[in-house]
Each structure stands twice: as structure tokens, then as C-alpha cells.
Write a protein that holds these residues in place. Sequence first.
Motif, PDB file in Angstrom:
ATOM      1  N   MET A  37       0.845  -1.204   0.000  1.00  0.00           N
ATOM      2  CA  MET A  37       0.000   0.000   0.000  1.00  0.00           C
ATOM      3  C   MET A  37       0.876   1.249   0.000  1.00  0.00           C
ATOM      4  O   MET A  37       1.895   1.291   0.666  1.00  0.00           O
ATOM      5  CB  MET A  37      -0.877   0.005   1.260  1.00  0.00           C
ATOM      6  CG  MET A  37      -1.955   1.071   1.200  1.00  0.00           C
ATOM      7  SD  MET A  37      -3.194   0.916   2.490  1.00  0.00           S
ATOM      8  CE  MET A  37      -2.287   1.291   3.951  1.00  0.00           C
ATOM      9  N   ILE A  38       0.458   2.225  -0.767  1.00  0.00           N
ATOM     10  CA  ILE A  38       1.229   3.468  -0.835  1.00  0.00           C
ATOM     11  C   ILE A  38       0.637   4.441   0.171  1.00  0.00           C
ATOM     12  O   ILE A  38      -0.558   4.748   0.120  1.00  0.00           O
ATOM     13  CB  ILE A  38       1.151   4.067  -2.250  1.00  0.00           C
ATOM     14  CG1 ILE A  38       1.811   3.119  -3.253  1.00  0.00           C
ATOM     15  CG2 ILE A  38       1.832   5.429  -2.296  1.00  0.00           C
ATOM     16  CD1 ILE A  38       1.545   3.479  -4.686  1.00  0.00           C
ATOM     17  N   ILE A  39       1.454   4.899   1.085  1.00  0.00           N
ATOM     18  CA  ILE A  39       0.978   5.878   2.066  1.00  0.00           C
ATOM     19  C   ILE A  39       1.771   7.152   1.852  1.00  0.00           C
ATOM     20  O   ILE A  39       2.996   7.157   2.017  1.00  0.00           O
ATOM     21  CB  ILE A  39       1.197   5.376   3.505  1.00  0.00           C
ATOM     22  CG1 ILE A  39       0.462   4.056   3.707  1.00  0.00           C
ATOM     23  CG2 ILE A  39       0.710   6.424   4.514  1.00  0.00           C
ATOM     24  CD1 ILE A  39       0.785   3.387   5.018  1.00  0.00           C
ATOM     25  N   PRO A  40       1.127   8.224   1.438  1.00  0.00           N
ATOM     26  CA  PRO A  40       1.900   9.459   1.246  1.00  0.00           C
ATOM     27  C   PRO A  40       2.307  10.044   2.590  1.00  0.00           C
ATOM     28  O   PRO A  40       1.677   9.775   3.610  1.00  0.00           O
ATOM     29  CB  PRO A  40       0.912  10.388   0.530  1.00  0.00           C
ATOM     30  CG  PRO A  40      -0.424   9.896   0.930  1.00  0.00           C
ATOM     31  CD  PRO A  40      -0.301   8.431   1.183  1.00  0.00           C
ATOM     32  N   ARG A  88      -3.213   2.026 -11.603  1.00  0.00           N
ATOM     33  CA  ARG A  88      -2.937   2.764 -10.372  1.00  0.00           C
ATOM     34  C   ARG A  88      -2.126   4.026 -10.626  1.00  0.00           C
ATOM     35  O   ARG A  88      -1.897   4.825  -9.722  1.00  0.00           O
ATOM     36  CB  ARG A  88      -2.201   1.859  -9.383  1.00  0.00           C
ATOM     37  CG  ARG A  88      -3.078   0.727  -8.861  1.00  0.00           C
ATOM     38  CD  ARG A  88      -2.263  -0.384  -8.249  1.00  0.00           C
ATOM     39  NE  ARG A  88      -1.575   0.068  -7.057  1.00  0.00           N
ATOM     40  CZ  ARG A  88      -0.605  -0.611  -6.448  1.00  0.00           C
ATOM     41  NH1 ARG A  88      -0.195  -1.764  -6.947  1.00  0.00           N
ATOM     42  NH2 ARG A  88      -0.034  -0.140  -5.362  1.00  0.00           N
ATOM     43  N   LEU A 137      -7.406   7.731  -2.705  1.00  0.00           N
ATOM     44  CA  LEU A 137      -6.680   8.990  -2.809  1.00  0.00           C
ATOM     45  C   LEU A 137      -5.830   8.977  -4.066  1.00  0.00           C
ATOM     46  O   LEU A 137      -5.107   8.006  -4.323  1.00  0.00           O
ATOM     47  CB  LEU A 137      -5.774   9.174  -1.582  1.00  0.00           C
ATOM     48  CG  LEU A 137      -4.877  10.401  -1.581  1.00  0.00           C
ATOM     49  CD1 LEU A 137      -5.693  11.673  -1.395  1.00  0.00           C
ATOM     50  CD2 LEU A 137      -3.819  10.295  -0.470  1.00  0.00           C
ATOM     51  N   PHE A 144      -2.836  11.274  -5.708  1.00  0.00           N
ATOM     52  CA  PHE A 144      -1.966  12.411  -5.399  1.00  0.00           C
ATOM     53  C   PHE A 144      -0.777  12.412  -6.348  1.00  0.00           C
ATOM     54  O   PHE A 144      -0.380  11.365  -6.892  1.00  0.00           O
ATOM     55  CB  PHE A 144      -1.516  12.386  -3.934  1.00  0.00           C
ATOM     56  CG  PHE A 144      -0.559  11.281  -3.608  1.00  0.00           C
ATOM     57  CD1 PHE A 144      -1.023   9.989  -3.361  1.00  0.00           C
ATOM     58  CD2 PHE A 144       0.816  11.519  -3.536  1.00  0.00           C
ATOM     59  CE1 PHE A 144      -0.129   8.959  -3.063  1.00  0.00           C
ATOM     60  CE2 PHE A 144       1.697  10.487  -3.236  1.00  0.00           C
ATOM     61  CZ  PHE A 144       1.227   9.209  -2.996  1.00  0.00           C
ATOM     62  N   VAL A 201      -0.977   9.244  -8.708  1.00  0.00           N
ATOM     63  CA  VAL A 201      -0.939   7.831  -8.295  1.00  0.00           C
ATOM     64  C   VAL A 201      -2.127   7.562  -7.381  1.00  0.00           C
ATOM     65  O   VAL A 201      -2.455   8.383  -6.518  1.00  0.00           O
ATOM     66  CB  VAL A 201       0.388   7.516  -7.557  1.00  0.00           C
ATOM     67  CG1 VAL A 201       0.376   6.082  -7.048  1.00  0.00           C
ATOM     68  CG2 VAL A 201       1.560   7.745  -8.473  1.00  0.00           C
ATOM     69  N   LYS A 202      -2.739   6.417  -7.605  1.00  0.00           N
ATOM     70  CA  LYS A 202      -3.938   6.051  -6.840  1.00  0.00           C
ATOM     71  C   LYS A 202      -3.554   5.124  -5.707  1.00  0.00           C
ATOM     72  O   LYS A 202      -2.755   4.194  -5.880  1.00  0.00           O
ATOM     73  CB  LYS A 202      -4.916   5.337  -7.780  1.00  0.00           C
ATOM     74  CG  LYS A 202      -6.226   4.964  -7.121  1.00  0.00           C
ATOM     75  CD  LYS A 202      -7.147   4.245  -8.096  1.00  0.00           C
ATOM     76  CE  LYS A 202      -6.959   2.749  -8.019  1.00  0.00           C
ATOM     77  NZ  LYS A 202      -8.036   2.011  -8.677  1.00  0.00           N
ATOM     78  N   THR A 203      -4.130   5.385  -4.541  1.00  0.00           N
ATOM     79  CA  THR A 203      -3.926   4.470  -3.431  1.00  0.00           C
ATOM     80  C   THR A 203      -5.217   4.317  -2.665  1.00  0.00           C
ATOM     81  O   THR A 203      -5.945   5.294  -2.449  1.00  0.00           O
ATOM     82  CB  THR A 203      -2.767   4.952  -2.520  1.00  0.00           C
ATOM     83  OG1 THR A 203      -2.561   3.977  -1.495  1.00  0.00           O
ATOM     84  CG2 THR A 203      -3.058   6.285  -1.868  1.00  0.00           C
ATOM     85  N   ALA A 204      -5.497   3.094  -2.267  1.00  0.00           N
ATOM     86  CA  ALA A 204      -6.651   2.856  -1.398  1.00  0.00           C
ATOM     87  C   ALA A 204      -6.243   3.287   0.005  1.00  0.00           C
ATOM     88  O   ALA A 204      -5.155   2.953   0.460  1.00  0.00           O
ATOM     89  CB  ALA A 204      -7.005   1.372  -1.408  1.00  0.00           C
ATOM     90  N   ALA A 218      -6.580   3.294   3.935  1.00  0.00           N
ATOM     91  CA  ALA A 218      -7.128   2.570   5.092  1.00  0.00           C
ATOM     92  C   ALA A 218      -7.704   3.573   6.085  1.00  0.00           C
ATOM     93  O   ALA A 218      -7.400   4.769   6.037  1.00  0.00           O
ATOM     94  CB  ALA A 218      -6.020   1.752   5.747  1.00  0.00           C
ATOM     95  N   GLU A 231      -5.196   5.801   8.044  1.00  0.00           N
ATOM     96  CA  GLU A 231      -4.550   6.818   7.217  1.00  0.00           C
ATOM     97  C   GLU A 231      -5.546   7.901   6.819  1.00  0.00           C
ATOM     98  O   GLU A 231      -5.202   9.082   6.746  1.00  0.00           O
ATOM     99  CB  GLU A 231      -3.939   6.201   5.946  1.00  0.00           C
ATOM    100  CG  GLU A 231      -2.569   5.586   6.148  1.00  0.00           C
ATOM    101  CD  GLU A 231      -2.623   4.316   6.964  1.00  0.00           C
ATOM    102  OE1 GLU A 231      -1.745   4.111   7.835  1.00  0.00           O
ATOM    103  OE2 GLU A 231      -3.540   3.502   6.749  1.00  0.00           O
TER     104      GLU A 231
END
Lengths: 394, 576
Positions: A1-4, B178, B289, B291, B315-318, B320, B323
Motif C-alpha cells: 500500500m502506498i501511504i503518502p 494505479r 486517494l 496524489f 498515483v492512486k492508493t486505497a 485505510a 490513514e
Amino acid sequence: MIIPSWVEPNPAREVALDALGLSWQADQLADELLPDLSVLTRRARYLSFLPWAVSKTSNAANPEREIYRMEAELALHEAKIHGEDAKQCLGVVGRATAKAYLDKNSGKSPARPETLYKNKAFHAYRPLLRAIRILDTKTAPILTPEGKKIAAAYGSATRGKPACLSKISDKERQLLRKALGLDLRVKTNARGEQRRATLLELHESFMKEKFDPARVLPCYASRKRNSKEVPFLLHKAYVWEVLSLGLNLAFICVLKDMKITPFAARLKKALQASPTLPQLTDTEEFKADNEDSPFHVVAFLRHACALRPAEIGLEKSADELARRLFDDSPMTFLQVLLSRHESTKGEEAWVRSGNNGILHRLAPPRKGLPTDVDLHPYRLSAFYELGEDLALWQ
Amino acid sequence: MKPYKGLSWHRWGDPIESFVSEYGQLTPRWAIICTYECEMDRLEQDVLPLFTRRGRAFRMVVLADAGRLQEKFKYDSILSGRLNIHPVRLLRGGVFHPKLVLLRAGNRIRTCFGSANVTSGGMGGNLELWSHSDDPEITGAFMDFLDKLGQHNIALDPPTRRALNRALAGHYREESPRVWTSLDEPFISRLKRGDSGFAGANRVSLVSPAYASQRGAEAALECFNRPRTTISIYTDGAIFHGKVKSLYYNSALSSDAESTSEEENTNMPQPSRLHAKAYLFEGSNKAVLWFGSANLTAQALVRSVQKGGNVEILVKTAVARAELRAFKSDLKRLFPSNVAPDKNDKPVPEPRAAHRGVVLSGELQDRDGVLRLVIHTLPNVRSVKLVLNDNKKTVEKTIAIKNGRGIIEGIAYLLPELQDGRNGDNWTALIYEVVGTERIPVIVNIPFVAEPTDRPAAEETIDGWIDELLARWPPRSRKKKNVGPLIPDDEKKDDQFSDEKDQRRLDEAHHQGALDRLAVKAAIVKKRIASAPTTGGYREALERAIAESLLRTCEPHLKPIIELWFAGARGRKGVK
């Protein structure tokens, strides 16, 4: 998972208030006059304390963190021994923060001193330590043979206890003068020779002034024939300062109104007069709300143009910009000035020109839009302080 | 009161440092940086050192917007370091706007992406979002993006194309849902697809600086306007005032902002201006998200590159639950709702600098010890006038251009900063194109990958690969025999002795005939590749790329033997 994540501000890289991109030329001149030094390298004993800290932490799992801890302990020690006297022993990194912490916590030191402040002395002095071959050029902090001698000298003088930066020993002085190329009896490399040449040029004449650029540079207003390198560099620095003061003062005056037209009208009036050139020491005069500012701008730029900056190797576009005030009109000059700010700052411009000479305010620097201008330091004052520690001025 | 806990804060260079530390011993090593604008002193002091730690030098290529670079170099003439800087031009309007760092060490790839340019602002002065991924799907998509640059009316000079091809050699690249880039379609079209996260969203939060014009703002907001969808905008200007119900400003980013809560971390960083771009879509049971680089403007979101839009990446991120809470907590702190917009705050158009002139760039070439300058231009150009400066005087030269290329021979005295060629500390310089009364800055690079010539150059080609595989920095000059650290100044590594052994073999082969030298070098290359850690056909792909480059540049009579040496790259029948 990508967490900014958010990008953490780096206080050591505070965004410079260089609205017109003029600092690079001053930095280049400073680099020629005093290579490898900076405005931050003010205290000579950091150049022996930090190698000693490196030698003590070489086996640590995280040597840099241990070095930060030791330098923070030094800051706390300095804060304790100098107490309320803010004028004693200046240039100790983190001392003000250390004092504030001690005051707030009844004199008790923090459990993790390395987190006390962010702008580490090791960051500030490391480039110089590498340049004068006290530290190896690898990323991990490793001492050269010369560095080991200097570390030993510090250890011997202090017996491993925190010690004031002002109480530098003779042995440390001797080794550091040699490393910096400032021991005239010892051969040095090209960069050391350059520092030495600047020292010799300034030594006799300007010790009283403590190398204050406002007092030193005007003595180099005229370019001497067959001048050796340092006098010519100082002449270039003088010309650049006069030019920068004129341009920066014009810019902040426009910022104050957030319109071009009012200041353009005042400049037009000033052009018809013959304003006297202000002294560089009159820094109180160089403010946006000073009614004499248009006259100062005209005087500075007229004087700078007469000294032909481009011909002596200074930035051509700044020279051309200044001449617009006299060759075109104040309005055109100010428009090009603003265009330079937008080009220099790009997406980080503080203001942007709109229609009818009105400025649109974008996000200003963190400390707000500037209302006065200062001279570039050229590292001269920091060099003087370093020299005091090394007893060069005795 | 619960303690504040938002998204974490990291330095811009942290993911780069950790990559170099963990994988920096692998070869080849490249760093491709895409940015809208670039501060040279940040590049030199903050970025370059990240890639030269412990002697593990990365070949660093910076791609930035051509118009912005021209503006920058009107006033700033300092370029230093062993790197290449390449301007990117969009020929139908729009700017090159992505913010991306792609790191390659051997078979390892990491991509860092978000909103941060290579500027003081991007490295902490602004409020920026930044992240990184080693996920092959994400890195593959970014490599696909770099592959496609040069199409879609984007002018990319040949040295850039060669460097990108070399940097990505052996690696898998493919689009991914993504990663959105404006090369293929505008974001407004991407949103219409079911997996964008927008379809099921009932709440939309948009974070962006207020760069849009009035019409641009309306067009951008139209992307998200939908019945029963609440839109909130977090911004720094009044352009969106009156267009949405929920508008939040970033007064907390101004110089006057004070922290009022004692529970707040007093060391909470305080950037001074908004630059982050984020698009959060919240549905009943999930949140997505996007960004990256795209501002809330028509130029970024509505127009594709073919129709004059910018080059952008999101870039797309699911997201949680934890977060999501953290992000919204940050937005609440940084954009307090009780601050009314300044009604006098007039709209300010997005800053753009149009590129001028027809010269894309220059590259310095060494032909048998003689330096020459090759100029690359847009198509259909017959001649250009250039100004070069040798410190004592300014020289003007008019160059004939054929097929987008012109040559000036014997250039060394006119580019003193590049006289040492690959042994020098500077690999970039500035010259100027004369257009009317204007002088437009043009960047000249010493390219990492030499231009193929008409003459056979198999040995030169394989030397280039050996330089990369043996991590030689600077790359070996064919002019001088013993120059620079041919074995890198790395910290101790397992194959240190292998490097010395290979170097001894190369030194011994130096006195042999051309074919024997080539054979020794091919064997070393193959051995290096065989010992590389492998994932998913990487070894074969890299060997194939090397073989193909050799076959393109070798003498015709060497082709069969080269095919035989690299037969394994494409199976028994050899390389085709």
C-alpha cells in the motif's frame, strides 16, 4: 500500500530571502575570497571538538546520532556557564535553545540532548572539515591522520570534559591554522593560499572594523591598476553590493505599495535630482518605508552602472536591468524587475504582476515580505570571528 | 483530548538515501529525476550528494520543463556536478510538470513521486506530499511513462532518449490503472472509469494551490461536480470562492500562524505555502486517494497533452481507515475552517514560462581526442545562431542544421568548463541561441551514453556497459589510460576482489588485438550479468539489451561472433 507523507521542512535549508536571484553572484565571490568557509563556520574550536567527537563515536551503531548528542551537551554546558550573558561566547550552535530548555526545566538537562535542536553544528562544519582534510570525504564520519592529531589535541586540552569554545588551546590553534592554510610558515594548497591571501589583504587595514563588509568594501570602490586578485575580488564585491542594494531596495518599495505606478512616479522625480550615494553603513536607511528610498535607488544604480559590472565579470543581466532605469523609463525598469523575481522564484514567487501594474500576492516567505535590505556577508565577519579564536589578530 | 496524529513527515531525500544504502552496491546505477523546475544549488548541495555516497555514484539525469529552465538560466549561470540536465518541450502548449525520481540499481527499481519539485520549496519550504514504491506494478508504470516521453508532441533531445533507454534496460514496463499520466488521456476521462474511486464517492476533498484562472477553475471543478456529492476544497486562494460550499484556507501555513493547542507537538513542522495536490474520494465503505503533480486546473486535469495540456502524473492508493483519519486530521489542522477568504484576493493564473528558440540542447562529443559540439534542434530548421563564451570574449557562430542536427568542430576553447571532458567535475555548460535581440540559454551536456556514429564502435559501446556494470565513476576516458578511480571507492563489498580481477583481465587484454579485447570484455559483461540477482527474466533482458546495442554499432564482420557470444540471451539460435 502506498501511504503518502508530508515533506519535512529542513531548517538548515531555510528558503533564502533572495527575491531577485542576486545571492548566487555574492556566494561565488565569497567562495573565491574565502573558499570552503561559510557564514556558519564562526568558531574555530568546533574544528577540533567535532573531530574529537568523531573519534569517540567511531564504534557506535549510529555515530552521527552520538555526535549530535555530544554537541548538544556542549551547547548545554555553554548555556550553563554563560548564563544570562547573551554576548559572551557567541556562535555556539543550539545554545539559545539549550538555555530556553534549562530555564523551563529548572536547570535539568534533557534525557536525549540530540533532539534539542535541529540545525546541527556537525552539518554546518562538516563541509569545511572535509575540505581541509580533517574528515575523510566518505559519508561515514572518518578522521584523516591530521584529523586524529587535532582530535587528540582537543582531548588532551579538555581531558574529555565539556569545555567552552573560547578556551581553545595553543596546540589546537597551531594545528587548525595549518589545516586552514593560515600558518604563513607552512606550505598549503590552492584554496588555503586563497584564504591566506584574503587574510593578508584585510589583516592590517580592517581589524578594527572586524571585517564588516559595510566598512571594508567601500575601500575597494575604485579598481586599482594591476591589482592582485584579492583587491579585484573585493572591488567586484563592492560593485555587486551597490548594484544589489539598488535593485533589492526598488523591489521592496514596490512590494510595500503592491503597485508599480506610485514608486515609478517617485523614481521619476528622483532621476531629476542628483541624489548623494548613501554609505553602505547606513543600513537603517535601506527600508521600504523610508521616503528617501527612491533617491537611494537612483544613487546606487547610477553609481553601479558607472563602475560597469558586466565588464568586470559580474552578471550581465543585472547590469542590463539597472541600466533600464536610465535608458528606458522607471515603469519599464520596475516591470522588468518584477519579471526577474517571477523568473527567479518560479512557482515560489511571492508576488505576480497583474494588469495595470497591480501586484497579486502569492504566498510570501515564512518570515513575511521583507521591508528592508541587507548587505551580503561574503563570510567576512565569520572569518574574523574564526581568526579571533585562532589568535590571528594579535 | 486525543493526541494529534497525522500523516508522517519525512525528508524529501529519505527514500533515496535508504535505496542507495540498501541496494547501491548493485549495478548499473541510474537516477532519473523529472521536475517542473529545478534550483541548481539544491541539485548540487542536496540531491547530488545522495547519489554519490560511499562512492556509489549514480548516473543522474534531470528532466525539467524547457521554458522554466530558460527562465532560470537567464539569471543563474551556475551548473555544476557530474550529471545531465535535459529540457523537455511540449509543442502544443502545456508544461512538463511531473515530479518523479526513478532509481535503478541492478535489478532494483524504486520510484519516488508526489508534488515536490527539486527546489527549496519542494524540499520542505512548501507543504508537499511525497511517497515512494518498489512495487513492480508502480515502477513498471513509471518506466512505461518515461518510455512514452518523446511521443505525443513532446520534444525530447536524442541524448535524453539514449540515456532513458540505457537506464531502463532490462526492466519490465507496462501501464497500470494505479498510475495515471496525461500522456494517454486527461484525468477527467480517467475518473469516468469504475476503478477510479470517484464513481462510488459521496464526498470529494480536493487539495491544490489556487493556480487556476476563473474559467480554468470552473472547468476543473466540473470534473467532480455531480448530484449528491459533497465537494470540499483545501486551497490557498479565493478563486474557488462561491463555487463550493466547503472551502478551507491554509492560514496555518502563513508566517503569523501560532499553535494554540498544548497537545500539539511543538516540533510540528511549519511549511510556508501549499503545493501539495490530492484528490480524495470517500464512499460508504472505502476511500481512494489520488496524489501527485496535477493542480486543480483545466490545464492539468481536463486537457490531454495532445490538446495542449501539461504532462502530469497522479498515483492512486486505497486509503485505510487509520490513514484516512490521519490525513483528514492534517487537513483540519492545516486548513482551519474559521478563516474567511480574502475577497480582494484576485485570481492568479498558473505560472508558466513558454519555451523559445529552436535549439533543444547540445552534447559534447569526443572524436579521436577532438571535442566537438552537436546541436539538436526542432525539425525543419536550417540554421541557428549561437553565442559561446570562452571567458575572454564572446564568439558568435552560425551553424547549418540538417535533420535536426548541427556540428561545431574543435570546440574545446569555447567551452572551458567542459574541457576535461568525462574527467572533469562539470558535465554541463551553457551556451546561447540568438533569436532576434534575445539570447536564449541552451544546455550542453557531456552525455552518459555516446551518440552512435557511422564508424564501427563496438569496443566503445561495450566499454560504456562495462563502466556501468563495474560502477566506474567517472566513466573511463578513452583518451587517458589511467584516470580516476576505475574501481569505485565503495566501502568493502563481497565482490571487491572480483572487481580487481576483472580490472586485471582488462589491463592484460589492452595489449591484445581488437577481437581478443572485445572477447574479454564480452566475457566480463556476461559474467557480471550472470552474477546479478535475478527477478522475472531481468538477466536475459539486460543481456539482450547489451547484445542489441553491440550489434547496432559493431563492424559487420563481427556480428556473427557477437551473436554467438550472446546466444543465450534469445535462446539457442542466438540474438536477432
